[in-house]
Design a protein around this motif. Sequence first.
Motif, PDB file in Angstrom:
ATOM      1  N   ARG A   7      16.483  18.614  44.001  1.00 61.95           N
ATOM      2  CA  ARG A   7      17.248  18.632  42.844  1.00 61.95           C
ATOM      3  C   ARG A   7      18.315  17.354  42.063  1.00 61.95           C
ATOM      4  NH1 ARG A   7      18.816  16.117  47.247  1.00 61.95           N
ATOM      5  NH2 ARG A   7      20.740  14.230  47.306  1.00 61.95           N
ATOM      6  N   GLN A   8      18.346  17.754  40.681  1.00 57.61           N
ATOM      7  CA  GLN A   8      19.278  16.811  40.145  1.00 57.61           C
ATOM      8  C   GLN A   8      19.883  15.758  40.220  1.00 57.61           C
ATOM      9  OE1 GLN A   8      20.578  17.479  36.203  1.00 57.61           O
ATOM     10  NE2 GLN A   8      22.195  16.226  36.942  1.00 57.61           N
ATOM     11  N   LEU A   9      19.392  14.045  40.428  1.00 57.95           N
ATOM     12  CA  LEU A   9      20.455  13.417  41.047  1.00 57.95           C
ATOM     13  C   LEU A   9      21.264  12.573  40.256  1.00 57.95           C
ATOM     14  CD1 LEU A   9      17.371  11.731  42.902  1.00 57.95           C
ATOM     15  CD2 LEU A   9      18.645  13.557  44.510  1.00 57.95           C
ATOM     16  N   ALA A  10      21.086  12.579  38.911  1.00 60.23           N
ATOM     17  CA  ALA A  10      21.672  11.982  37.818  1.00 60.23           C
ATOM     18  C   ALA A  10      21.458  12.465  36.750  1.00 60.23           C
ATOM     19  CB  ALA A  10      21.986  11.002  37.829  1.00 60.23           C
ATOM     20  N   SER A  11      22.361  12.132  35.553  1.00 59.77           N
ATOM     21  CA  SER A  11      21.989  12.804  33.980  1.00 59.77           C
ATOM     22  C   SER A  11      23.312  11.872  33.365  1.00 59.77           C
ATOM     23  CB  SER A  11      22.575  14.533  34.320  1.00 59.77           C
ATOM     24  OG  SER A  11      23.972  14.763  33.792  1.00 59.77           O
ATOM     25  N   ASP A  12      22.439  11.693  32.362  1.00 53.40           N
ATOM     26  CA  ASP A  12      23.752  10.917  31.373  1.00 53.40           C
ATOM     27  C   ASP A  12      23.099  11.699  30.260  1.00 53.40           C
ATOM     28  OD1 ASP A  12      25.155   8.399  30.277  1.00 53.40           O
ATOM     29  OD2 ASP A  12      23.665   8.459  29.466  1.00 53.40           O
ATOM     30  N   ASN A  13      24.164  11.672  29.197  1.00 56.44           N
ATOM     31  CA  ASN A  13      24.155  11.685  27.683  1.00 56.44           C
ATOM     32  C   ASN A  13      24.600  11.072  27.072  1.00 56.44           C
ATOM     33  OD1 ASN A  13      23.958  12.966  24.966  1.00 56.44           O
ATOM     34  ND2 ASN A  13      25.177  14.540  25.588  1.00 56.44           N
ATOM     35  N   ASP A  14      24.857  10.012  25.890  1.00 56.78           N
ATOM     36  CA  ASP A  14      25.546   8.748  25.410  1.00 56.78           C
ATOM     37  C   ASP A  14      25.555   7.284  26.350  1.00 56.78           C
ATOM     38  OD1 ASP A  14      25.001  10.582  23.418  1.00 56.78           O
ATOM     39  OD2 ASP A  14      27.350  11.028  23.712  1.00 56.78           O
ATOM     40  N   GLY A  15      25.380   7.290  27.138  1.00 57.51           N
ATOM     41  CA  GLY A  15      25.789   6.370  28.573  1.00 57.51           C
ATOM     42  C   GLY A  15      24.764   4.859  27.884  1.00 57.51           C
ATOM     43  N   GLY A  16      23.754   5.063  26.784  1.00 57.21           N
ATOM     44  CA  GLY A  16      23.336   3.742  26.164  1.00 57.21           C
ATOM     45  C   GLY A  16      23.737   3.588  25.151  1.00 57.21           C
ATOM     46  N   GLY A  17      25.102   3.567  24.908  1.00 56.50           N
ATOM     47  CA  GLY A  17      24.783   3.431  23.397  1.00 56.50           C
ATOM     48  C   GLY A  17      24.209   3.603  22.230  1.00 56.50           C
TER      49      GLY A  17
ATOM     50  N   GLN B 101      16.868   0.717  36.126  1.00 59.81           N
ATOM     51  CA  GLN B 101      17.597   1.066  34.629  1.00 59.81           C
ATOM     52  C   GLN B 101      16.822   2.312  33.907  1.00 59.81           C
ATOM     53  OE1 GLN B 101      20.218  -1.827  32.360  1.00 59.81           O
ATOM     54  NE2 GLN B 101      18.899  -1.025  30.644  1.00 59.81           N
ATOM     55  N   VAL B 102      17.093   3.094  33.596  1.00 60.94           N
ATOM     56  CA  VAL B 102      16.603   3.875  32.788  1.00 60.94           C
ATOM     57  C   VAL B 102      16.817   4.580  32.179  1.00 60.94           C
ATOM     58  CG1 VAL B 102      15.008   5.960  33.114  1.00 60.94           C
ATOM     59  CG2 VAL B 102      15.610   5.024  35.305  1.00 60.94           C
ATOM     60  N   ASP B 103      16.078   3.715  30.380  1.00 62.70           N
ATOM     61  CA  ASP B 103      17.036   3.913  29.291  1.00 62.70           C
ATOM     62  C   ASP B 103      16.095   5.165  28.322  1.00 62.70           C
ATOM     63  OD1 ASP B 103      19.335   2.543  28.578  1.00 62.70           O
ATOM     64  OD2 ASP B 103      17.603   0.641  29.128  1.00 62.70           O
ATOM     65  N   LEU B 104      16.630   5.957  27.935  1.00 59.90           N
ATOM     66  CA  LEU B 104      15.977   6.762  26.913  1.00 59.90           C
ATOM     67  C   LEU B 104      16.933   6.988  24.892  1.00 59.90           C
ATOM     68  CD1 LEU B 104      14.129   8.862  25.889  1.00 59.90           C
ATOM     69  CD2 LEU B 104      16.228  10.740  26.739  1.00 59.90           C
TER      70      LEU B 104
ATOM     71  N   ASP C  15      19.581  13.586  20.082  1.00 58.01           N
ATOM     72  CA  ASP C  15      20.572  13.128  21.036  1.00 58.01           C
ATOM     73  C   ASP C  15      20.278  13.496  22.298  1.00 58.01           C
ATOM     74  OD1 ASP C  15      22.836  12.581  22.002  1.00 58.01           O
ATOM     75  OD2 ASP C  15      24.026  14.130  21.555  1.00 58.01           O
ATOM     76  N   PRO C  16      19.433  12.152  22.620  1.00 62.41           N
ATOM     77  CA  PRO C  16      19.064  12.546  23.915  1.00 62.41           C
ATOM     78  C   PRO C  16      19.788  12.410  24.835  1.00 62.41           C
ATOM     79  CG  PRO C  16      18.706  10.653  23.105  1.00 62.41           C
ATOM     80  CD  PRO C  16      19.133  10.612  22.048  1.00 62.41           C
ATOM     81  N   ILE C  17      19.586  13.735  26.190  1.00 59.22           N
ATOM     82  CA  ILE C  17      19.822  13.746  27.749  1.00 59.22           C
ATOM     83  C   ILE C  17      18.496  12.851  28.781  1.00 59.22           C
ATOM     84  CG2 ILE C  17      20.926  14.901  29.619  1.00 59.22           C
ATOM     85  CD1 ILE C  17      22.391  16.560  26.764  1.00 59.22           C
ATOM     86  N   ILE C  18      19.138  12.588  29.533  1.00 56.85           N
ATOM     87  CA  ILE C  18      17.878  12.029  30.030  1.00 56.85           C
ATOM     88  C   ILE C  18      18.520  12.302  32.173  1.00 56.85           C
ATOM     89  CG2 ILE C  18      18.975   9.339  31.489  1.00 56.85           C
ATOM     90  CD1 ILE C  18      15.711   8.491  31.372  1.00 56.85           C
ATOM     91  N   GLU C  19      17.435  12.878  32.701  1.00 56.26           N
ATOM     92  CA  GLU C  19      17.622  13.349  34.421  1.00 56.26           C
ATOM     93  C   GLU C  19      17.198  12.570  35.132  1.00 56.26           C
ATOM     94  OE1 GLU C  19      17.391  17.299  34.761  1.00 56.26           O
ATOM     95  OE2 GLU C  19      18.823  18.162  32.881  1.00 56.26           O
TER      96      GLU C  19
ATOM     97  N   ARG D 154      24.330   7.349  20.889  1.00 55.78           N
ATOM     98  CA  ARG D 154      24.518   8.134  21.425  1.00 55.78           C
ATOM     99  C   ARG D 154      22.469   8.416  21.814  1.00 55.78           C
ATOM    100  NH1 ARG D 154      24.726  12.132  16.170  1.00 55.78           N
ATOM    101  NH2 ARG D 154      24.787  13.357  18.186  1.00 55.78           N
ATOM    102  N   ASN D 155      22.333   7.285  23.270  1.00 59.04           N
ATOM    103  CA  ASN D 155      21.252   7.256  23.105  1.00 59.04           C
ATOM    104  C   ASN D 155      21.784   6.767  24.979  1.00 59.04           C
ATOM    105  OD1 ASN D 155      18.655   6.383  21.336  1.00 59.04           O
ATOM    106  ND2 ASN D 155      20.248   4.782  21.175  1.00 59.04           N
ATOM    107  N   SER D 156      20.797   7.333  25.684  1.00 59.70           N
ATOM    108  CA  SER D 156      21.265   7.444  27.435  1.00 59.70           C
ATOM    109  C   SER D 156      20.748   6.434  28.304  1.00 59.70           C
ATOM    110  CB  SER D 156      20.685   9.265  27.788  1.00 59.70           C
ATOM    111  OG  SER D 156      20.989  10.134  27.327  1.00 59.70           O
ATOM    112  N   ARG D 157      21.143   6.069  29.277  1.00 60.08           N
ATOM    113  CA  ARG D 157      20.968   5.179  30.613  1.00 60.08           C
ATOM    114  C   ARG D 157      21.560   5.733  31.731  1.00 60.08           C
ATOM    115  NH1 ARG D 157      22.800  -0.673  28.725  1.00 60.08           N
ATOM    116  NH2 ARG D 157      20.314  -0.374  27.983  1.00 60.08           N
ATOM    117  N   LEU D 158      20.376   5.490  32.508  1.00 61.62           N
ATOM    118  CA  LEU D 158      20.866   5.567  34.116  1.00 61.62           C
ATOM    119  C   LEU D 158      20.720   4.430  34.269  1.00 61.62           C
ATOM    120  CD1 LEU D 158      19.970   9.178  34.621  1.00 61.62           C
ATOM    121  CD2 LEU D 158      22.139   8.966  35.166  1.00 61.62           C
TER     122      LEU D 158
END
Length: 92
Positions: free
Chosen positions: A44-54, A22-25, A34-38, A56-60
């Motif tokens: 290549r890019q494997l995954a990205s997230d915007n707002d998945g951490g609640g 789990q990677v949290d930003l 408003d953070p985005i994580i990749e 407006r934070n990011s979680r993968l």
Amino acid sequence: MNRRNVQAIDYNLVITQPGTYQVDLVSDNTSSFDPIIEIRDNRRQLASDNDGGGNRNSRLVMPLQAGTYRVRVTRSGNQPMHHPVRFTLTVQ
């Protein structure tokens, strides 16, 4: 972390044991950053997230094999970070 006038900030992530990670930003102020994580490998890019951490934070949450990855921090709107940006990046 405190940076100015950059498009993105990259960090190396070394995984020694395969597993699900789990990677949290988390932004200190999501109204100004408003953070985005990749997650990227060397090709290549494997995954990205915007707002998945609640809030407006990011979680993968994803399986990763042993190896070196790049974690990229950027912001919504693909705009430079013109002011001091404070955030916390965690991997577990």
